[in-house]
Every structure is written in structure tokens, then in C-alpha cells.
Scaffold this motif. Structure first.
Motif, mmCIF file in Angstrom:
data_model
loop_
_atom_site.group_PDB
_atom_site.id
_atom_site.type_symbol
_atom_site.label_atom_id
_atom_site.label_comp_id
_atom_site.label_asym_id
_atom_site.label_seq_id
_atom_site.Cartn_x
_atom_site.Cartn_y
_atom_site.Cartn_z
ATOM 1 N N GLN A 1 0.828 -1.194 0.000
ATOM 2 C CA GLN A 1 0.000 0.000 0.000
ATOM 3 C C GLN A 1 0.867 1.251 0.000
ATOM 4 N N PRO A 2 0.768 2.087 -1.044
ATOM 5 C CA PRO A 2 1.529 3.339 -1.038
ATOM 6 C C PRO A 2 1.023 4.282 0.049
ATOM 7 N N ILE A 3 1.826 5.283 0.356
ATOM 8 C CA ILE A 3 1.370 6.332 1.267
ATOM 9 C C ILE A 3 0.241 7.084 0.579
ATOM 10 N N PRO A 4 -0.943 7.214 1.221
ATOM 11 C CA PRO A 4 -2.062 7.903 0.566
ATOM 12 C C PRO A 4 -1.715 9.350 0.227
ATOM 13 N N THR A 5 -2.091 9.762 -0.973
ATOM 14 C CA THR A 5 -1.852 11.144 -1.405
ATOM 15 C C THR A 5 -3.125 11.812 -1.908
ATOM 16 N N GLY A 6 -4.258 11.120 -1.821
ATOM 17 C CA GLY A 6 -5.504 11.659 -2.363
ATOM 18 C C GLY A 6 -6.050 12.803 -1.533
ATOM 19 N N ASP A 7 -6.944 13.579 -2.177
ATOM 20 C CA ASP A 7 -7.544 14.742 -1.518
ATOM 21 C C ASP A 7 -9.061 14.642 -1.441
ATOM 22 N N GLY A 8 -9.602 13.450 -1.726
ATOM 23 C CA GLY A 8 -11.051 13.288 -1.689
ATOM 24 C C GLY A 8 -11.745 13.599 -2.997
ATOM 25 N N VAL A 9 -10.991 14.022 -4.002
ATOM 26 C CA VAL A 9 -11.546 14.276 -5.334
ATOM 27 C C VAL A 9 -10.721 13.474 -6.339
ATOM 28 N N LEU A 10 -11.360 12.534 -7.011
ATOM 29 C CA LEU A 10 -10.701 11.743 -8.053
ATOM 30 C C LEU A 10 -10.948 12.450 -9.383
ATOM 31 N N THR A 11 -9.927 13.134 -9.886
ATOM 32 C CA THR A 11 -10.055 13.923 -11.109
ATOM 33 C C THR A 11 -9.428 13.166 -12.268
ATOM 34 N N ILE A 12 -10.252 12.849 -13.253
ATOM 35 C CA ILE A 12 -9.802 12.117 -14.437
ATOM 36 C C ILE A 12 -9.791 13.081 -15.615
ATOM 37 N N GLY A 13 -8.625 13.237 -16.233
ATOM 38 C CA GLY A 13 -8.503 14.113 -17.384
ATOM 39 C C GLY A 13 -8.595 13.329 -18.675
ATOM 40 N N ALA A 14 -9.473 13.733 -19.557
ATOM 41 C CA ALA A 14 -9.629 13.083 -20.861
ATOM 42 C C ALA A 14 -8.833 13.867 -21.895
ATOM 43 N N LEU A 15 -7.815 13.247 -22.462
ATOM 44 C CA LEU A 15 -6.998 13.861 -23.511
ATOM 45 C C LEU A 15 -7.425 13.219 -24.822
ATOM 46 N N VAL A 16 -8.396 13.820 -25.487
ATOM 47 C CA VAL A 16 -9.039 13.201 -26.645
ATOM 48 C C VAL A 16 -9.171 14.218 -27.771
ATOM 49 N N PRO A 17 -9.279 13.755 -29.020
ATOM 50 C CA PRO A 17 -9.466 14.692 -30.133
ATOM 51 C C PRO A 17 -10.838 15.336 -30.075
ATOM 52 N N LEU A 18 -10.880 16.640 -30.141
ATOM 53 C CA LEU A 18 -12.153 17.365 -30.075
ATOM 54 C C LEU A 18 -12.364 18.253 -31.292
ATOM 55 N N ALA A 19 -11.440 18.212 -32.255
ATOM 56 C CA ALA A 19 -11.572 18.975 -33.491
ATOM 57 C C ALA A 19 -11.020 18.134 -34.626
ATOM 58 N N GLY A 20 -11.453 18.450 -35.843
ATOM 59 C CA GLY A 20 -10.932 17.745 -37.004
ATOM 60 C C GLY A 20 -11.605 16.407 -37.251
ATOM 61 N N ALA A 21 -10.967 15.580 -38.066
ATOM 62 C CA ALA A 21 -11.576 14.334 -38.516
ATOM 63 C C ALA A 21 -11.812 13.345 -37.389
ATOM 64 N N ASP A 22 -10.995 13.406 -36.335
ATOM 65 C CA ASP A 22 -11.130 12.451 -35.241
ATOM 66 C C ASP A 22 -12.029 12.940 -34.110
ATOM 67 N N ALA A 23 -12.631 14.106 -34.277
ATOM 68 C CA ALA A 23 -13.475 14.645 -33.214
ATOM 69 C C ALA A 23 -14.618 13.711 -32.809
ATOM 70 N N PRO A 24 -15.286 13.026 -33.751
ATOM 71 C CA PRO A 24 -16.349 12.106 -33.323
ATOM 72 C C PRO A 24 -15.866 11.020 -32.368
ATOM 73 N N VAL A 25 -14.612 10.565 -32.547
ATOM 74 C CA VAL A 25 -14.050 9.554 -31.661
ATOM 75 C C VAL A 25 -13.871 10.128 -30.254
ATOM 76 N N GLY A 26 -13.310 11.330 -30.171
ATOM 77 C CA GLY A 26 -13.115 11.959 -28.874
ATOM 78 C C GLY A 26 -14.423 12.265 -28.166
#
Length: 265
Positions: free
Chosen positions: A61-86
Motif C-alpha cells: 500500500q503506497p502512502i495515501p496522497t488523495g484529496d477526496g476528489v478523483l479527477t480524471i482528465g480526458a486527452l481526446v481529439p475534439l476537433a478535425g476528422a477524429d473529433a467524433p471519436v473523442g
């Protein structure tokens, strides 16, 4: 205002580039940059039960470092031909966040999803600057390749998932359209969904929403003896002290642990 959903397209979009979500790779990375990013996509709220589970005993078990908020960042295509996938990936992530909350969530933890256009300069660094604990995106994209090899100061877990196997599921696609009626493709929707569920299960298993704990426990929810296909079923097994393997919303995730690279803490 109620919007009418468009005609349902195939889950297979126009040809995907390297911005498509790619496979089972997790790395702790460090970025010391501070740039601007996009806003909040979804916030699953905090469940009423704030009794955090004890971490399962099969891994250190690692030393806990959380702050009570699990923030997930989505790095996805949002413009151009691949935007529908993102956009489909984001819809899947939002849907997962709601399902996790409905199933009881990660006790004592609020789940938040933020997003950035994978092609925008500084997008990954911006997600980190906004407090992302985990970034989900395209391992083949330049940003995540850089992230996986970066060795500077602040840690974040980076997760990529294999593009879909071509399995169509009309019921799941309908749920995606309920999340975003404006979708023009559902490809990568289930990959976004599964990424969020895996991250939430790792946080539940470790009893911590910090990046180091999540990266350490992702294998623990990927190769256990008890197979499960939803956050609710897997969380019940974890609370019974069972090792779980999340098989994915469509049962198509491979029975292999994510690879950890550069894990620290």
C-alpha cells in the motif's frame, strides 16, 4: 429542452489516427508546466456513505496522497476528422461516472472528469495543472508518449486502452446517445467508459484517490480470479476481499494487467 437523437451511426467511424485510445499502458509521469485547459465535463458527486474500504492486502500500500476528489482528465481529439471519436469517448466517460455514482461510488471521494483537445498545445500539461490524478488518452499520441517518458516533478497516472474489437452493442450505444444525443459515432465510447471504471475500481481497492495508489492498484483490478462486468459487481467483490478482473462493459477487455512504467512512491 429535449433534443431528438440523430440517426444512429455505426460504431466504426472514419479511419482513426494515433489519437484513438490505445492499449493497457499505465505510467506515472511528471509535469511541471502550467497552461490553460478546458472545463469540467462531468461530476459524479460524492456518495452519502463516506466509510472508505480498507485496501486489499495482496499488494503493498503506497502512502495515501488523495484529496477526496478523483479527477480524471480526458486527452481526446475534439476537433478535425477524429473529433467524433473523442466526443464518443467523453460520452462514455460521463456515462461511467453516472453509473459509478449510482452504484455507490468510491466512499468519501467525488469523481470529476475534465477534458482537453489532444491536438492543442500544452493540453496534457494543462490537465495536470488543473489537478488531474489520471489522464486517459491515446498512448500513440505525441502528448502521451512525452508524458510516459517525462521525469520531472509532479506525478499523474496515464492510462490508455485498446481500441474496440469491432463488437457492436445496440443497448450500450443507446446509452451513449442518452449521454450525448449529438454524437455522430459511438466508436471509443466503451473504451472511455471502461477507463473510468478501471480507475474508480483502483481507487476503491487502494482506499485512496491519489495517482500513485491508482497506478499501483490498476493491476489488482485487472487480473483477479473474480470476473465482473460493472463497477457495482466489482465493488461488491472487492468488499468481500476478493481479487477482481474487470472484464469491460462489453466483456472485451483482455485478461492482462496494465503495464506500470516509471511508478514512484
Amino acid at each position: 429542452m429535449t433534443r431528438e437523437a440523430p440517426t444512429r451511426p455505426s460504431r466504426r467511424p472514419a479511419p482513426r489516427s494515433a489519437t484513438t485510445l490505445a492499449s493497457a499502458v499505465v505510467a506515472l509521469v511528471a509535469l511541471g508546466l502550467a497552461l490553460t485547459l478546458s472545463g469540467c465535463v462531468g461530476d459524479a458527486g460524492a456518495p452519502e456513505d463516506d466509510t472508505a474500504p480498507a485496501p486489499i492486502a495482496t499488494m503493498g500500500q503506497p502512502i495515501p496522497t488523495g484529496d477526496g476528489v478523483l479527477t480524471i482528465g480526458a486527452l481526446v481529439p475534439l476537433a478535425g476528422a477524429d473529433a467524433p471519436v473523442g466526443q464518443a469517448a467523453l460520452a462514455g466517460m460521463e456515462l461511467a461516472a453516472r453509473d459509478i455514482h449510482t452504484a455507490g461510488g468510491v466512499p468519501g471521494t467525488r469523481l470529476v472528469i475534465i477534458h482537453a483537445d489532444a491536438a492543442a498545445p500544452g493540453a496534457l500539461a494543462g490537465l495536470v495543472a488543473r489537478g488531474a490524478d489520471v489522464v486517459v488518452g491515446a498512448v500513440g499520441g505525441d502528448a502521451l508518449v512525452t508524458a510516459g517518458n517525462d521525469g520531472s516533478a509532479a506525478g499523474v497516472a496515464v492510462l490508455g486502452l485498446q481500441p474496440g474489437t469491432g463488437v457492436d452493442d445496440a443497448a450500450f450505444d443507446e446509452r451513449l446517445f442518452g449521454s450525448d444525443p449529438g454524437l455522430t459515432s459511438t466508436a471509443s465510447g466503451v473504451e472511455g467508459y471502461d477507463a473510468v471504471v478501471l480507475v474508480a475500481l483502483a481507487a476503491l481497492a487502494s482506499g485512496d484517490d491519489g495517482a500513485v495508489s491508482i497506478a499501483r492498484f490498476l493491476p489488482e483490478v485487472s487480473v483477479g480470479d473474480t470476473e465482473c462486468a460493472s463497477f457495482g459487481a466489482c465493488s461488491d467483490a472487492l468488499r468481500s476481499r476478493l481479487g477482481v478482473r474487470y472484464a469491460g462493459a462489453l466483456g472485451t477487455l483482455p485478461a492482462t494487467a496494465p503495464v506500470l512504467a516509471g511508478a514512484t512512491g
